[in-house]
Each structure stands twice: as structure tokens, then as C-alpha cells.
Design an enzyme around this catalytic site. Structure first.
Site, short mmCIF file in Angstrom:
data_model
loop_
_atom_site.label_atom_id
_atom_site.label_comp_id
_atom_site.label_asym_id
_atom_site.label_seq_id
_atom_site.Cartn_x
_atom_site.Cartn_y
_atom_site.Cartn_z
N ARG A 78 12.05 80.18 -8.86
CA ARG A 78 10.95 79.81 -8.32
C ARG A 78 9.67 79.77 -9.14
NH1 ARG A 78 10.05 84.56 -3.64
NH2 ARG A 78 12.34 84.64 -2.91
N ASP A 104 6.82 80.73 -22.32
CA ASP A 104 6.10 80.13 -23.28
C ASP A 104 5.52 78.80 -22.70
OD1 ASP A 104 5.04 80.08 -26.35
OD2 ASP A 104 6.11 78.09 -25.66
N ASP A 139 -8.05 77.32 -21.90
CA ASP A 139 -8.37 78.69 -21.22
C ASP A 139 -8.21 78.45 -19.68
OD1 ASP A 139 -8.74 79.84 -23.54
OD2 ASP A 139 -10.88 80.08 -23.52
N ASP A 178 -0.40 81.68 -25.23
CA ASP A 178 0.30 81.07 -24.33
C ASP A 178 1.59 81.50 -23.93
OD1 ASP A 178 1.61 79.90 -26.40
OD2 ASP A 178 2.09 78.02 -25.58
#
Length: 265
Positions: free
Chosen positions: A200, A138, A155, A181
Site C-alpha cells: 500500500r 528511507d 520539512d 528521513d
């Protein structure tokens, strides 16, 4: 999009069935045509059998054998052409169906797997009963970016983030947008493998992003809260997603990244 997907798929299947039906009709007509030719040959041979003149019998057999060879050759050629044509038509429709399915499995904004595809892949992994993990992500502060820079910039951020997210996972892993999101990644392997991948994210995906609006270019810091849940015997899609979601919200509350669901428990 789902309705249009199934409508397109249904129409393609109807067209494909029509092609197969047409091919079957052509084969039937061809077989009937050759059946008549073989019938004529049979009648001729039966008539030849009644002859008493050996020379006439020999001449008739030579002629009919030649006719039979020609008929068989034509029949084989027609069969090969019919099969080749049918295969080409079926393959063309297969390609169309594959493309429709591919488009239906992609998120329209980011191009990564959509929710439907993630759910399908999750169900497949649960049925296989092999180790895998769910990573729930999130974006922190995304609403503020939308509110201050606008939805177009928001966007753009989602698209950039999705592209970066793909780079830290393998092609065998499923990277998808769950909605808004929120992102979900299905990582093949145990909890250690999933942790390595989420490390990572913190190193390569989180960071500064450049967003362009009508007035200026803006550099915004982006950091994703991450939760991990590993597959357990008896898991359902709901239970494993709930654990990953709970782990992710625990990270948001504690303001640290990443955390594993098993560790949080």
C-alpha cells in the site's frame, strides 16, 4: 525535550503529592474534631448513667442520640466532600501527566511517534512474544530536495509523507520517525500482513508531492525504500532493527521496492 519532559513530570508529581498530603492533613484534623465530639458525647452518656431520675435519663438519651445522629451525618458528608475534592484534584493532575507524556512521545516536526516511543513500543512487543514485523523506510533523494529547495521544503515533505504513511496502517500499528528521513513502522501480525501494508505504501504513499517555496510550487517525485524484518524467537531490539535496516539498504542497491528481510536472507 526529554529533560523538560522529566522536569515537568517531576514537578507535577511533587504538586500531586502535596495535594495528597494536604488532603491527609485535612482528614486527620476532621477526625480529631469528630473524636472530640464523640468524646464529649461519651462523657455525657457516662454522666447520664449515674442519674437516678428515669425521666432525666430518657431526656438526656433523646438529646444525645440526636446529637450523635447529627455528628455522624456531618462526618459522612465531610468525608464524601473530601474524597470528591481529592478525586477531582488527582484526576486533573493525571490529565496533565498524560498530556505531558503524549507530547513527549510525539515527533515535534511530523506529529507521529518519535524514536523514544518507537523503542518503548518495540520493547513491549518483544516482551509479549507475539508475531509482529518492523518496516524500515528511507526516502530516496531526500538530500537532493533539501539541497535544491531548502530545509523548509524538506520539512514540509517529511510532514506530508508522515500523514500519508498513517493512512495505510491501522491504529494498532505504530508509525514513527526514526530520525532524518528515516521512518519505522511496527506492524502487528506476521510477515504476510507486513507485506500487504508495504504494498500500500508503494501504491498510495509513494508518488508526486507538491512543495511550496518562496519562489514557486514544486512537484517532486517521492519513493521510499522499504525493508521488512519479522520477529523471531530470541530477537532483541538491535537484531530485528538491523535486519530491517539491512533489507532496506538492499532495496536501495537493487533499485526495487519492497523487499522483506527474510526473503533477502
Amino acid at each position: 525535550r526529554t529533560v523538560h519532559f522529566y522536569q515537568d513530570k517531576t514537578n507535577d508529581m511533587k504538586e500531586l503529592l502535596a495535594v495528597v498530603a494536604k488532603a491527609a492533613s485535612q482528614v486527620r484534623e476532621r477526625d480529631q474534631r469528630y473524636a472530640r465530639q464523640f468524646g464529649d458525647l461519651t462523657d455525657t452518656l457516662q454522666a447520664t448513667a449515674k442519674l437516678n431520675d428515669l425521666a432525666a435519663i430518657r431526656q438526656s438519651l433523646i438529646m444525645n442520640v440526636a446529637n450523635l445522629a447529627t455528628c455522624v451525618t456531618n462526618m459522612a458528608r465531610d468525608s464524601q466532600e473530601s474524597v470528591a475534592e481529592l478525586r477531582a484534584q488527582v484526576r486533573a493532575y493525571e490529565i496533565r501527566l498524560e498530556e505531558v507524556e503524549r507530547i513527549a512521545s510525539r515527533d515535534a516536526l511530523t506529529g507521529i511517534a518519535n524514536r523514544r516511543e518507537v523503542e518503548d513500543q518495540l520493547a513491549r512487543r518483544l516482551n509479549q512474544r507475539r508475531p509482529f514485523s518492523v518496516v524500515y523506510l528511507d526516502l530516496n533523494g531526500f538530500k537532493q530536495i533539501n539541497d535544491t529547495l531548502g530545509h523548509t521544503a524538506g520539512d514540509d515533505l517529511l510532514k506530508q509523507f508522515a500523514e500519508e504513511l498513517l493512512t495505510v496502517f491501522r491504529t494498532t500499528d505504530v508509525v514513527g520517525r526514526w530520525g532524518g528521513d528515516e521512518f519505522i513502522v511496527l506492524v502487528d501480525g506476521d510477515l504476510t500482513e507486513a507485506r500487504n501494508r508495504t504494498e500500500r505504501i508503494d501504491k498510495w504513499v509513494n508518488g508526486e508531492y507538491t512543495l511550496t517555496t518562496e519562489s514557486a510550487r514544486h512537484k517532486v517525485p517521492v519513493k521510499a525504500a522499504t525493508g521488512i524484518a519479522s520477529w523471531q524467537i530470541g530477537d532483541t531490539p538491535t537484531t530485528i532493527l538491523e535486519r530491517a535496516d539491512a533489507a532496506m539498504y538492499a532495496v536501495k542497491r537493487e533499485r526495487r521496492l519492497p523487499v522483506a528481510a527474510d526473503a533477502a536472507a
